[in-house]
Scaffold this motif. Structure first.
Motif, PDB file in Angstrom:
ATOM      1  N   SER A 171      -3.856   3.893   0.396  1.00 52.81           N
ATOM      2  CA  SER A 171      -4.894   3.053  -0.224  1.00 52.81           C
ATOM      3  C   SER A 171      -4.373   2.287  -1.436  1.00 52.81           C
ATOM      4  CB  SER A 171      -6.132   3.870  -0.583  1.00 52.81           C
ATOM      5  OG  SER A 171      -5.833   4.821  -1.583  1.00 52.81           O
ATOM      6  N   ALA A 172      -3.516   2.910  -2.227  1.00 47.87           N
ATOM      7  CA  ALA A 172      -2.956   2.200  -3.394  1.00 47.87           C
ATOM      8  C   ALA A 172      -2.088   1.028  -2.941  1.00 47.87           C
ATOM      9  CB  ALA A 172      -2.148   3.161  -4.259  1.00 47.87           C
ATOM     10  N   ASP A 173      -1.324   1.214  -1.866  1.00 48.68           N
ATOM     11  CA  ASP A 173      -0.502   0.130  -1.333  1.00 48.68           C
ATOM     12  C   ASP A 173      -1.381  -1.014  -0.838  1.00 48.68           C
ATOM     13  OD1 ASP A 173       2.455   1.163  -1.173  1.00 48.68           O
ATOM     14  OD2 ASP A 173       1.217   2.827  -0.473  1.00 48.68           O
ATOM     15  N   TYR A 174      -2.449  -0.665  -0.132  1.00 50.19           N
ATOM     16  CA  TYR A 174      -3.344  -1.686   0.391  1.00 50.19           C
ATOM     17  C   TYR A 174      -4.032  -2.457  -0.731  1.00 50.19           C
ATOM     18  CZ  TYR A 174      -2.837   0.613   4.958  1.00 50.19           C
ATOM     19  OH  TYR A 174      -2.332   1.144   6.114  1.00 50.19           O
ATOM     20  N   SER A 175      -4.384  -1.766  -1.818  1.00 43.25           N
ATOM     21  CA  SER A 175      -5.121  -2.419  -2.908  1.00 43.25           C
ATOM     22  C   SER A 175      -4.294  -3.482  -3.624  1.00 43.25           C
ATOM     23  CB  SER A 175      -5.639  -1.381  -3.905  1.00 43.25           C
ATOM     24  OG  SER A 175      -4.564  -0.808  -4.624  1.00 43.25           O
ATOM     25  N   THR A 227       3.357  -2.017  16.671  1.00 47.01           N
ATOM     26  CA  THR A 227       2.177  -2.558  15.991  1.00 47.01           C
ATOM     27  C   THR A 227       2.479  -2.915  14.553  1.00 47.01           C
ATOM     28  OG1 THR A 227       0.641  -1.383  17.430  1.00 47.01           O
ATOM     29  CG2 THR A 227      -0.193  -2.037  15.257  1.00 47.01           C
ATOM     30  N   TYR A 228       3.093  -1.994  13.810  1.00 50.71           N
ATOM     31  CA  TYR A 228       3.323  -2.260  12.394  1.00 50.71           C
ATOM     32  C   TYR A 228       4.467  -3.243  12.166  1.00 50.71           C
ATOM     33  CZ  TYR A 228      -0.181   1.223  11.487  1.00 50.71           C
ATOM     34  OH  TYR A 228      -1.379   1.906  11.452  1.00 50.71           O
ATOM     35  N   LEU A 229       5.429  -3.293  13.050  1.00 54.18           N
ATOM     36  CA  LEU A 229       6.456  -4.327  12.937  1.00 54.18           C
ATOM     37  C   LEU A 229       5.842  -5.711  13.174  1.00 54.18           C
ATOM     38  CD1 LEU A 229       9.544  -2.669  14.672  1.00 54.18           C
ATOM     39  CD2 LEU A 229       9.157  -3.023  12.218  1.00 54.18           C
ATOM     40  N   VAL A 256       1.563  -7.949   5.309  1.00 54.93           N
ATOM     41  CA  VAL A 256       2.021  -6.580   5.081  1.00 54.93           C
ATOM     42  C   VAL A 256       3.520  -6.590   4.755  1.00 54.93           C
ATOM     43  CG1 VAL A 256       2.387  -4.325   6.175  1.00 54.93           C
ATOM     44  CG2 VAL A 256       0.255  -5.562   6.555  1.00 54.93           C
ATOM     45  N   PRO A 257       3.903  -6.153   3.548  1.00 57.18           N
ATOM     46  CA  PRO A 257       5.325  -6.101   3.186  1.00 57.18           C
ATOM     47  C   PRO A 257       6.079  -5.076   4.050  1.00 57.18           C
ATOM     48  CG  PRO A 257       3.907  -5.806   1.244  1.00 57.18           C
ATOM     49  CD  PRO A 257       3.034  -5.731   2.450  1.00 57.18           C
ATOM     50  N   LEU A 258       7.379  -5.281   4.200  1.00 60.91           N
ATOM     51  CA  LEU A 258       8.184  -4.391   5.047  1.00 60.91           C
ATOM     52  C   LEU A 258       8.121  -2.945   4.563  1.00 60.91           C
ATOM     53  CD1 LEU A 258      10.029  -4.076   7.472  1.00 60.91           C
ATOM     54  CD2 LEU A 258      11.976  -4.623   5.979  1.00 60.91           C
ATOM     55  N   ALA A 286       4.933  -1.536   5.828  1.00 65.70           N
ATOM     56  CA  ALA A 286       5.021  -1.356   7.280  1.00 65.70           C
ATOM     57  C   ALA A 286       5.830  -0.105   7.614  1.00 65.70           C
ATOM     58  CB  ALA A 286       5.634  -2.587   7.936  1.00 65.70           C
ATOM     59  N   MET A 287       6.904   0.132   6.880  1.00 73.42           N
ATOM     60  CA  MET A 287       7.724   1.334   7.126  1.00 73.42           C
ATOM     61  C   MET A 287       6.931   2.607   6.805  1.00 73.42           C
ATOM     62  SD  MET A 287      10.586   0.514   8.414  1.00 73.42           S
ATOM     63  CE  MET A 287       9.950  -0.903   9.242  1.00 73.42           C
ATOM     64  N   LYS A 288       6.164   2.578   5.719  1.00 74.81           N
ATOM     65  CA  LYS A 288       5.313   3.732   5.396  1.00 74.81           C
ATOM     66  C   LYS A 288       4.284   3.957   6.508  1.00 74.81           C
ATOM     67  CE  LYS A 288       5.408   3.340   0.332  1.00 74.81           C
ATOM     68  NZ  LYS A 288       4.555   3.083  -0.866  1.00 74.81           N
ATOM     69  N   GLN A 289       3.672   2.879   6.986  1.00 76.37           N
ATOM     70  CA  GLN A 289       2.696   2.990   8.063  1.00 76.37           C
ATOM     71  C   GLN A 289       3.344   3.594   9.309  1.00 76.37           C
ATOM     72  OE1 GLN A 289       1.697  -1.215   7.951  1.00 76.37           O
ATOM     73  NE2 GLN A 289      -0.382  -0.759   7.263  1.00 76.37           N
ATOM     74  N   ILE A 290       4.545   3.138   9.624  1.00 85.05           N
ATOM     75  CA  ILE A 290       5.257   3.654  10.796  1.00 85.05           C
ATOM     76  C   ILE A 290       5.538   5.145  10.642  1.00 85.05           C
ATOM     77  CG2 ILE A 290       7.492   3.608  11.988  1.00 85.05           C
ATOM     78  CD1 ILE A 290       7.392   0.496  11.614  1.00 85.05           C
ATOM     79  N   VAL A 291       6.064   5.546   9.500  1.00 86.22           N
ATOM     80  CA  VAL A 291       6.409   6.957   9.287  1.00 86.22           C
ATOM     81  C   VAL A 291       5.154   7.832   9.318  1.00 86.22           C
ATOM     82  CG1 VAL A 291       7.299   8.624   7.590  1.00 86.22           C
ATOM     83  CG2 VAL A 291       8.558   6.501   8.049  1.00 86.22           C
TER      84      VAL A 291
END
Length: 132
Positions: A29-33, A94-96, A104-106, A109-114
């Protein structure tokens, strides 16, 4: 769709919904904000029915596909193998793609993937355990 498939689908829906909330509603959530162009929490809240539908479709498909290919092998290895395949089929691409077509910064995206790969792995283990 048999009783075991229905139970599996319901459990997978609940897990998908709960773990997605933990990943995206809490951990990221902090990343998204701070990511420009992302919806505000109020905007996202108004679209919750779409998230519920998406998690329901995912849970049903996750359980059904697993049960179609289930073999008489060690349940844990089978659940992990299945979840890895699903991560390669859904989470990672999806996240790539999101990184390319949305703001969405890389790193995000990597955090989302993991995190979502871990979510899917946990779901695969539980699904395999239910159907061992």
């Amino acid at each position: 769709m048999g009783k075991k498939c229905i139970i599996s689908a319901v459990v997978m829906f609940v897990m998908a919904w709960a773990l997605s909330f933990v990943v995206h509603g809490v951990m990221l959530s902090a990343d998204y904000s701070v990511t420009q162009g992302m919806r505000t929490p109020a905007e996202a809240q108004s679209l919750i029915p779409f998230i519920i539908a998406a998690q329901a479709f995912f849970g049903i498909a996750f359980a059904w596909i697993y049960l179609q290919g289930k073999e008489d092998k060690l349940w844990l290895a089978q659940g992990l193998r299945f979840a890895i395949a699903i991560a390669f089929l859904t989470v990672i691409p999806t996240y790539l793609i999101y990184h390319v077509v949305t703001p969405v910064p890389l790193v995000l995206a990597m955090k989302q993937i993991v995190f979502d790969t871990i979510r899917v792995l946990l779901m695969g283990v539980v699904l395999a355990w239910i159907n061992r």
